[in-house]
Enzyme design. Structure first.
Site, PDB file in Angstrom:
ATOM      1  N   ASP A   2       8.137  -3.710   0.805  1.00  0.00           N
ATOM      2  CA  ASP A   2       7.080  -4.303   1.622  1.00  0.00           C
ATOM      3  C   ASP A   2       7.562  -4.550   3.044  1.00  0.00           C
ATOM      4  OD1 ASP A   2       4.564  -5.228   2.104  1.00  0.00           O
ATOM      5  OD2 ASP A   2       4.840  -7.164   1.123  1.00  0.00           O
ATOM      6  N   HIS A  19       6.050   3.478   7.809  1.00  0.00           N
ATOM      7  CA  HIS A  19       6.164   4.235   6.560  1.00  0.00           C
ATOM      8  C   HIS A  19       7.179   5.382   6.713  1.00  0.00           C
ATOM      9  CE1 HIS A  19       3.025   1.777   5.054  1.00  0.00           C
ATOM     10  NE2 HIS A  19       2.039   2.356   5.702  1.00  0.00           N
ATOM     11  N   LEU A 113      20.828   8.690 -12.785  1.00  0.00           N
ATOM     12  CA  LEU A 113      19.928   7.595 -12.398  1.00  0.00           C
ATOM     13  C   LEU A 113      18.486   8.052 -12.562  1.00  0.00           C
ATOM     14  CD1 LEU A 113      19.245   4.882 -10.816  1.00  0.00           C
ATOM     15  CD2 LEU A 113      19.340   6.268  -8.736  1.00  0.00           C
ATOM     16  N   ARG A 170      11.920  -8.017  -3.825  1.00  0.00           N
ATOM     17  CA  ARG A 170      10.776  -7.835  -2.937  1.00  0.00           C
ATOM     18  C   ARG A 170      11.199  -8.156  -1.518  1.00  0.00           C
ATOM     19  NH1 ARG A 170       4.411  -8.787  -3.496  1.00  0.00           N
ATOM     20  NH2 ARG A 170       3.883  -7.991  -1.444  1.00  0.00           N
ATOM     21  N   SER A 178       2.218  -9.128  -7.015  1.00  0.00           N
ATOM     22  CA  SER A 178       1.252  -8.112  -6.590  1.00  0.00           C
ATOM     23  C   SER A 178       1.001  -7.015  -7.626  1.00  0.00           C
ATOM     24  CB  SER A 178       1.676  -7.492  -5.249  1.00  0.00           C
ATOM     25  OG  SER A 178       1.764  -8.479  -4.260  1.00  0.00           O
TER      26      SER A 178
HETATM   27  C1  IPE Z   1       4.679  -1.431   2.179  1.00  0.00           C
HETATM   28  O1  IPE Z   1       4.524  -1.816   3.494  1.00  0.00           O
HETATM   29  C2  IPE Z   1       4.316   0.009   1.931  1.00  0.00           C
HETATM   30  C3  IPE Z   1       3.102   0.269   1.142  1.00  0.00           C
HETATM   31  C4  IPE Z   1       2.352  -0.628   0.539  1.00  0.00           C
HETATM   32  C5  IPE Z   1       2.697   1.671   1.038  1.00  0.00           C
HETATM   33  P1  IPE Z   1       3.136  -2.390   4.006  1.00  0.00           P
HETATM   34  O2  IPE Z   1       2.327  -1.224   4.481  1.00  0.00           O
HETATM   35  O3  IPE Z   1       2.493  -3.231   2.962  1.00  0.00           O
HETATM   36  O4  IPE Z   1       3.580  -3.273   5.247  1.00  0.00           O
HETATM   37  P2  IPE Z   1       2.991  -4.693   5.695  1.00  0.00           P
HETATM   38  O5  IPE Z   1       3.008  -5.601   4.505  1.00  0.00           O
HETATM   39  O6  IPE Z   1       1.609  -4.454   6.213  1.00  0.00           O
HETATM   40  O7  IPE Z   1       3.943  -5.145   6.779  1.00  0.00           O
HETATM   41 MG    MG Z   2       2.527  -5.240   2.527  1.00  0.00          MG
END
Ligand code: IPE
Ligand code: MG
Length: 225
Positions: A2, A19, A113, A170, A178
Site C-alpha cells: 500500500d 505503481h 519460493l 502492511r 482490507s
Molecule cells: C497500492 O497502492 C496498490 C494497489 C492497490 C494496486 P495504492 O494505489 O492503494 O496507494 P495509496 O493508498 O492511494 O497511496
Molecule cells: Mg491504498
C-alpha cells in the site's frame, strides 16, 4: 502493498508513477524472501474493490502486470520461483489471464519460493464461494452437515495447499486488513510500517522478519515456564 498513490503524489506525479515504481519493491522482496528461505510469499496486488478506481489507473495496473511478468518471468524461473494466483479471474481480461497461465505453467516445477499473487481478490468472496461449494456437496449428499469442520472449510478456499501466513506486512501506515485472507489470518502476526510500498526494500523486509522472530506466538495457549 500500500501507498503507491501517496508516494507518487508526494513527488508531484500521477498515481501510476507510484505503481511503476512499486515493481522494484516487489523484486527486492522476492529476492529477500529467497535469501531468508521463506517458502510462501503472497502479494496483495489488486482487490475486487480496486475495480472501482478510474479506468486509466485500472488499465495502467493491468498493463503493468502483463509487461512486468513478461519481462521478469525467465529470471524468476531461474531463481526457482513458482508462480500462483488467487482471485476472481472471471473479471480479468484475456491478456491478463494468458499472462497468468503461462507464468504458472512455466514455473510449475519450481520449489524454492512460491509467489502467490492475489489479483482481483476479495476474502469475503472467497468465503462465499467456499460456502456455496460445501452447500452444493451437502445438497448432493456428498457430505454430512456434521463433517463440515475447519479442514473442510480450508479445502474449499482458493489455494488450500498453502499454509496460513506466519507474518502479514502492511505498508503505508494504514492499520487494517482490507478484505485479505480473513479466515487464514486467524493466528498470523501483524506488522504495520509507515514506509510507502515503493520505498520498501530488502532491509525493510528483514526488519519485519527480525521483529517477527522476537514475537511470542501462543495460539491461545500459555508459554512453557
Ligand atoms: C497500492 O497502492 C496498490 C494497489 C492497490 C494496486 P495504492 O494505489 O492503494 O496507494 P495509496 O493508498 O492511494 O497511496
Ligand atoms: Mg491504498
Amino acid at each position: 502493498m500500500d501507498g503507491n498513490g501517496r508516494w507518487a503524489k508526494g513527488k508531484g506525479h500521477k498515481r501510476l508513477y507510484g505503481h511503476f515504481n512499486a515493481i522494484t519493491s516487489v523484486k527486492e522482496v522476492i529476492k529477500g524472501s529467497v535469501e531468508k528461505g521463506v517458502k510462501y510469499l503472497t502479494l496483495y496486488a489488486f482487490s475486487t474493490e480496486n475495480w472501482g478506481r478510474p479506468k486509466d489507473e485500472v488499465d495502467g495496473l493491468m498493463g503493468l502486470f502483463c509487461k512486468t511478468v513478461a519481462k521478469e518471468i525467465d529470471e524468476l524461473n531461474v531463481k526457482g520461483v513458482k508462480m500462483r494466483f488467487m482471485g476472481d479471474f472471471s473479471m480479468l481480461s484475456e491478456s491478463v489471464r494468458k499472462t497468468m497461465n503461462s507464468s504458472v505453467e512455466k514455473t510449475s516445477k519450481n520449489d524454492t519460493l512460491e509467489v502467490i499473487i492475489a489479483l482481483s481478490y476479495s476474502s469475503r468472496d472467497e468465503i462465499s464461494n467456499m460456502v456455496r461449494k460445501i452447500a452444493e456437496k451437502a445438497k448432493k449428499g456428498d457430505i454430512n452437515i456434521d463433517d463440515i469442520n475447519n479442514d473442510e472449510i480450508r479445502n474449499n478456499l482458493y489455494l488450500s495447499d498453502i499454509p496460513d501466513p506466519d507474518l502479514l506486512i502492511r505498508t503505508s501506515g494504514e492499520q487494517r486488513i482490507s478484505n485479505f485472507l480473513l479466515w487464514q489470518l486467524a493466528y498470523t502476526e501483524l506488522y504495520f510500517t509507515p514506509v510507502l510500498w515503493p520505498d520498501f526494500r530488502r532491509k525493510n523486509l528483514f526488519e519485519a522478519i527480525e521483529e517477527y522472530a522476537n514475537r511470542s506466538r501462543r495460539y491461545g495457549l500459555v508459554n512453557k515456564e
